[in-house]
Design a protein around this motif. Structure first.
Motif, PDB file in Angstrom:
ATOM      1  N   GLU A  44       0.827  -1.205   0.000  1.00 30.95           N
ATOM      2  CA  GLU A  44       0.000   0.000   0.000  1.00 30.95           C
ATOM      3  C   GLU A  44       0.858   1.251   0.000  1.00 30.95           C
ATOM      4  OE1 GLU A  44      -4.102  -0.738   2.317  1.00 30.95           O
ATOM      5  OE2 GLU A  44      -2.322  -1.280   3.492  1.00 30.95           O
ATOM      6  N   ARG A  45       1.942   1.242   0.766  1.00 32.89           N
ATOM      7  CA  ARG A  45       2.801   2.428   0.821  1.00 32.89           C
ATOM      8  C   ARG A  45       3.588   2.593  -0.479  1.00 32.89           C
ATOM      9  NH1 ARG A  45       5.770   1.232   5.967  1.00 32.89           N
ATOM     10  NH2 ARG A  45       4.243  -0.388   6.430  1.00 32.89           N
ATOM     11  N   CYS A  46       3.980   1.488  -1.099  1.00 32.31           N
ATOM     12  CA  CYS A  46       4.612   1.589  -2.419  1.00 32.31           C
ATOM     13  C   CYS A  46       3.641   2.193  -3.432  1.00 32.31           C
ATOM     14  CB  CYS A  46       5.059   0.208  -2.893  1.00 32.31           C
ATOM     15  SG  CYS A  46       6.524  -0.435  -2.066  1.00 32.31           S
ATOM     16  N   ARG A  47       2.407   1.769  -3.358  1.00 30.58           N
ATOM     17  CA  ARG A  47       1.391   2.315  -4.253  1.00 30.58           C
ATOM     18  C   ARG A  47       1.220   3.811  -4.003  1.00 30.58           C
ATOM     19  NH1 ARG A  47      -0.785   2.698  -9.019  1.00 30.58           N
ATOM     20  NH2 ARG A  47      -3.050   3.008  -9.043  1.00 30.58           N
ATOM     21  N   LEU A  48       1.245   4.228  -2.742  1.00 30.87           N
ATOM     22  CA  LEU A  48       1.128   5.643  -2.418  1.00 30.87           C
ATOM     23  C   LEU A  48       2.262   6.435  -3.060  1.00 30.87           C
ATOM     24  CD1 LEU A  48      -0.013   8.083  -0.911  1.00 30.87           C
ATOM     25  CD2 LEU A  48       1.288   7.348   1.117  1.00 30.87           C
ATOM     26  N   LEU A  49       3.494   5.954  -2.952  1.00 28.79           N
ATOM     27  CA  LEU A  49       4.621   6.671  -3.543  1.00 28.79           C
ATOM     28  C   LEU A  49       4.502   6.733  -5.060  1.00 28.79           C
ATOM     29  CD1 LEU A  49       7.699   5.533  -1.415  1.00 28.79           C
ATOM     30  CD2 LEU A  49       5.959   7.264  -0.939  1.00 28.79           C
ATOM     31  N   GLU A  50       4.021   5.648  -5.660  1.00 27.88           N
ATOM     32  CA  GLU A  50       3.826   5.658  -7.114  1.00 27.88           C
ATOM     33  C   GLU A  50       2.783   6.698  -7.527  1.00 27.88           C
ATOM     34  OE1 GLU A  50       2.705   1.668  -7.823  1.00 27.88           O
ATOM     35  OE2 GLU A  50       4.742   0.861  -7.729  1.00 27.88           O
ATOM     36  N   LEU A  51       1.710   6.791  -6.749  1.00 31.27           N
ATOM     37  CA  LEU A  51       0.660   7.759  -7.078  1.00 31.27           C
ATOM     38  C   LEU A  51       1.125   9.192  -6.832  1.00 31.27           C
ATOM     39  CD1 LEU A  51      -2.451   5.848  -5.713  1.00 31.27           C
ATOM     40  CD2 LEU A  51      -2.040   6.527  -8.084  1.00 31.27           C
ATOM     41  N   ILE A  52       1.957   9.396  -5.835  1.00 27.25           N
ATOM     42  CA  ILE A  52       2.516  10.732  -5.623  1.00 27.25           C
ATOM     43  C   ILE A  52       3.341  11.142  -6.845  1.00 27.25           C
ATOM     44  CG2 ILE A  52       4.161  12.086  -4.263  1.00 27.25           C
ATOM     45  CD1 ILE A  52       3.231  10.522  -1.800  1.00 27.25           C
ATOM     46  N   SER A  53       4.153  10.219  -7.347  1.00 28.99           N
ATOM     47  CA  SER A  53       4.930  10.504  -8.559  1.00 28.99           C
ATOM     48  C   SER A  53       4.007  10.872  -9.715  1.00 28.99           C
ATOM     49  CB  SER A  53       5.787   9.295  -8.944  1.00 28.99           C
ATOM     50  OG  SER A  53       6.758   9.021  -7.968  1.00 28.99           O
ATOM     51  N   PHE A  54       2.935  10.100  -9.870  1.00 37.36           N
ATOM     52  CA  PHE A  54       1.992  10.339 -10.965  1.00 37.36           C
ATOM     53  C   PHE A  54       1.358  11.725 -10.854  1.00 37.36           C
ATOM     54  CE2 PHE A  54      -2.442  10.311 -12.371  1.00 37.36           C
ATOM     55  CZ  PHE A  54      -2.292   9.995 -13.717  1.00 37.36           C
ATOM     56  N   HIS A  55       0.881  12.079  -9.659  1.00 41.58           N
ATOM     57  CA  HIS A  55       0.205  13.360  -9.487  1.00 41.58           C
ATOM     58  C   HIS A  55       1.184  14.535  -9.550  1.00 41.58           C
ATOM     59  CE1 HIS A  55      -3.930  12.061  -8.695  1.00 41.58           C
ATOM     60  NE2 HIS A  55      -3.414  11.024  -8.048  1.00 41.58           N
ATOM     61  N   LEU A  56       2.394  14.362  -9.070  1.00 42.02           N
ATOM     62  CA  LEU A  56       3.391  15.419  -9.209  1.00 42.02           C
ATOM     63  C   LEU A  56       3.714  15.675 -10.675  1.00 42.02           C
ATOM     64  CD1 LEU A  56       6.014  14.790  -6.366  1.00 42.02           C
ATOM     65  CD2 LEU A  56       4.265  16.565  -6.474  1.00 42.02           C
ATOM     66  N   GLU A  57       3.845  14.605 -11.435  1.00 42.79           N
ATOM     67  CA  GLU A  57       4.151  14.762 -12.854  1.00 42.79           C
ATOM     68  C   GLU A  57       2.992  15.443 -13.581  1.00 42.79           C
ATOM     69  OE1 GLU A  57       6.564  14.604 -16.205  1.00 42.79           O
ATOM     70  OE2 GLU A  57       6.993  14.351 -14.073  1.00 42.79           O
ATOM     71  N   ALA A  58       1.787  15.095 -13.183  1.00 42.91           N
ATOM     72  CA  ALA A  58       0.624  15.726 -13.810  1.00 42.91           C
ATOM     73  C   ALA A  58       0.571  17.225 -13.506  1.00 42.91           C
ATOM     74  CB  ALA A  58      -0.655  15.052 -13.331  1.00 42.91           C
ATOM     75  N   ALA A  59       1.102  17.611 -12.355  1.00 35.86           N
ATOM     76  CA  ALA A  59       1.057  19.016 -11.943  1.00 35.86           C
ATOM     77  C   ALA A  59       2.331  19.769 -12.309  1.00 35.86           C
ATOM     78  CB  ALA A  59       0.819  19.111 -10.437  1.00 35.86           C
ATOM     79  N   ARG A  60       3.232  19.138 -13.063  1.00 38.38           N
ATOM     80  CA  ARG A  60       4.546  19.748 -13.351  1.00 38.38           C
ATOM     81  C   ARG A  60       4.404  21.157 -13.924  1.00 38.38           C
ATOM     82  NH1 ARG A  60      10.062  18.312 -15.381  1.00 38.38           N
ATOM     83  NH2 ARG A  60       9.707  16.094 -14.981  1.00 38.38           N
ATOM     84  N   GLY A  61       3.573  21.316 -14.946  1.00 49.79           N
ATOM     85  CA  GLY A  61       3.436  22.613 -15.594  1.00 49.79           C
ATOM     86  C   GLY A  61       2.881  23.671 -14.654  1.00 49.79           C
ATOM     87  N   ALA A  62       1.852  23.298 -13.879  1.00 43.18           N
ATOM     88  CA  ALA A  62       1.240  24.259 -12.958  1.00 43.18           C
ATOM     89  C   ALA A  62       2.222  24.675 -11.872  1.00 43.18           C
ATOM     90  CB  ALA A  62      -0.016  23.650 -12.335  1.00 43.18           C
ATOM     91  N   ILE A  63       3.000  23.717 -11.376  1.00 39.79           N
ATOM     92  CA  ILE A  63       3.984  24.026 -10.338  1.00 39.79           C
ATOM     93  C   ILE A  63       5.054  24.973 -10.884  1.00 39.79           C
ATOM     94  CG2 ILE A  63       5.832  23.031  -8.917  1.00 39.79           C
ATOM     95  CD1 ILE A  63       4.018  20.489  -8.736  1.00 39.79           C
ATOM     96  N   ALA A  64       5.531  24.703 -12.090  1.00 45.17           N
ATOM     97  CA  ALA A  64       6.556  25.557 -12.689  1.00 45.17           C
ATOM     98  C   ALA A  64       6.037  26.977 -12.888  1.00 45.17           C
ATOM     99  CB  ALA A  64       7.021  24.968 -14.020  1.00 45.17           C
TER     100      ALA A  64
END
Length: 482
Positions: A44-64
């Motif tokens: 479950e915690r591995c899945r959480l880290l994977e999803l954090i990566s996914f959502h961070l990547e999705a927000a890359r442009g907005a964060i920049a």
């Protein structure tokens, strides 16, 4: 005195009621989520880290875009932090997948004695404080990911310098938590209000805290944690001067290149300001004048360096003032001031002093925040070694060497190991890089062992009931050997 088992903490005097209410709610939600999250599986915690990566990547442009608006950071520097955050997540995920012993059961002989690593509980991640510039990705910093990997809910103090960017990062992680079905209190982001760091450290539902920043603020937070009814660990990364030792053969062979690479670290887009080399130690001889002249030319040509927070700018100004007051210090060069009297950019300053000055003026070795640096001129190898012996604890220590420097480097290395958490050789890239070993140690800081002696199997945690004691220990021992 507050009951440490409850969350009915009084309103801290420096805090506004609405700010305290938000912080208190986040801490109580973290406490409510702690038991379920502690017992979550490694998968479950591995899945959480994977999803954090996914959502961070999705927000890359907005964060920049947000970082550009709030801080003026260019695309290259934000991209570097973004990629570093993803690399950290991959490292922690890999450690969890192959090293179940970090959060699961470990058993040692004899069979009636068992031990399990469990999460400490809610962790307050306090960031860098006001004396240091917070990185764009502070809300998703390594301490945040390590605590989540260990099964600890986190309450993260955002950055006043870039609140909208912090909120975007916080929402990406919160979205990942929701997608896994974990309790919402696993991750909370609170505002950087006056008194918020102290309030989190003293909140009865917080069981550990991390802080990376100025020495005075860090030590004050540690003192406050010890005044609690139930003292908690405060894991400190105190800002330091991060010395670099340039040995004679390296100096003679590549003085100009070393000076240029050193000054690149003054740009906050190339490294977190806390890890910037602030002291350069070299022996006067072949190449020294070339190094000195390269530093002078580079600083004179350096534009004002943007520092995001008023605290970081004030810390830089105080350091420059302190250095310029010392009669043993010679100013080598000062960079350009900001046009129009602007206050956002910091003027680069580099000074020089004899190494013996440290004996009478130990404050020269203090932190050098922002674009400021000190060149220490040594008369001989013994003086260089004496400087290393005088310097206190550091985040980073660097060593520049060539083939002919091996003997001196062998004498210096024990001193570097004594003083620093990170030792770099022939590199000015000072930001910590998380790999299997460093990620495992980072996670382990948020775990504690619980020992079971003669506990009936029916009362043991499920992880211990299901484990084959001897087989598990042999597997863990083999993994650690490799």
């Amino acid at each position: 005195m507050n009951n440490p088992t409850t969350s009915e903490a009084p309103l801290p005097s420096p805090m506004a009621p609405h700010a305290w209410a938000s912080l208190d709610l986040a801490a109580r939600r973290a406490d409510s989520a702690a038991a379920d999250f502690r017992h979550s599986s490694v998968a479950e915690r591995c899945r959480l880290l994977e999803l954090i990566s996914f959502h961070l990547e999705a927000a890359r442009g907005a964060i920049a875009a947000s970082a550009r608006d709030e801080l003026g950071d260019g695309a290259a520097s934000v991209a570097m932090e973004h990629d570093a955050a993803l690399q950290q997540l991959r490292a922690f995920n890999a450690v969890l997948r192959r090293s179940h012993w970090l959060g699961a059961a470990i058993e040692t002989a004899p069979p009636d004695q068992r031990v399990q690593n469990i999460a400490l509980g809610p962790v307050a991640v306090l960031g860098t404080g006001h004396a240091c510039a917070a990185p764009v990705y502070a809300a998703a910093a390594a301490d945040v990911i390590a605590a989540l990997a260990a099964g600890c809910p986190v309450v993260v103090r955002g950055s006043a310098a870039h609140p909208r960017t912090s909120a975007l990062l916080g929402e990406a992680i919160a979205a990942a938590v929701r997608a896994t079905g974990l309790p919402g209190g696993v991750y909370s982001l609170v505002a950087d209000d006056t008194g918020s760091a102290s309030a989190l450290v003293t909140h009865p539902d917080i069981k550990a805290a991390t802080y990376a920043g100025g020495r005075d603020e860090g030590l004050e937070l540690m003192r406050r944690s010890l005044d609690r009814a139930d003292p908690i660990p405060v894991l400190l990364d105190i800002a330091s001067s991060n010395p670099v030792f340039i040995l004679p053969h390296a100096l003679n062979a590549r003085a100009e290149h070393l000076g240029q690479q050193l000054l690149k670290q003054f740009n906050p887009g190339t490294a977190h300001s806390m890890f910037k080399p602030g002291i350069v130690v070299a022996i006067e001889g072949d190449g020294y004048i070339d190094l000195r002249e390269t530093i002078i030319d580079g600083v004179l040509a350096m534009p004002p360096v943007a520092l995001a927070s008023a605290g970081a700018r004030q810390g830089h100004a105080d350091t420059v003032e302190r250095l310029l007051r010392e009669h043993r210090v010679e100013v080598l060069a000062e960079g350009a001031a900001e046009a129009g009297g602007g206050r956002r950019g910091a003027r680069a300053v580099f000074v020089e002093a004899e190494a013996s000055s440290l004996l009478t003026t130990p404050a020269l070795a203090d932190e050098h925040p922002g674009p400021s640096g000190l060149l220490l001129r040594c008369a001989c190898p013994e003086e260089l070694l004496a400087v290393a012996a005088l310097l206190g604890r550091q985040l980073v220590a660097g060593l520049q060497m060539a083939d002919g420097d091996t003997a001196l480097a062998a004498r210096l290395m024990p001193q570097l190991e004594r003083m620093a958490r990170h030792v770099n050789v022939n590199s000015f890239t000072s930001m910590p890089i998380y790999n299997g070993a460093t990620a495992a140690q980072a996670i382990a800081r948020f775990l504690r062992p619980v020992f079971y002696l003669d506990v009936p199997s029916s009362l043991l945690p499920a992880a211990l009931q299901d484990a084959n004691p001897l087989q598990l220990w042999r597997q863990v021992d083999g993994e650690m050997r490799h």
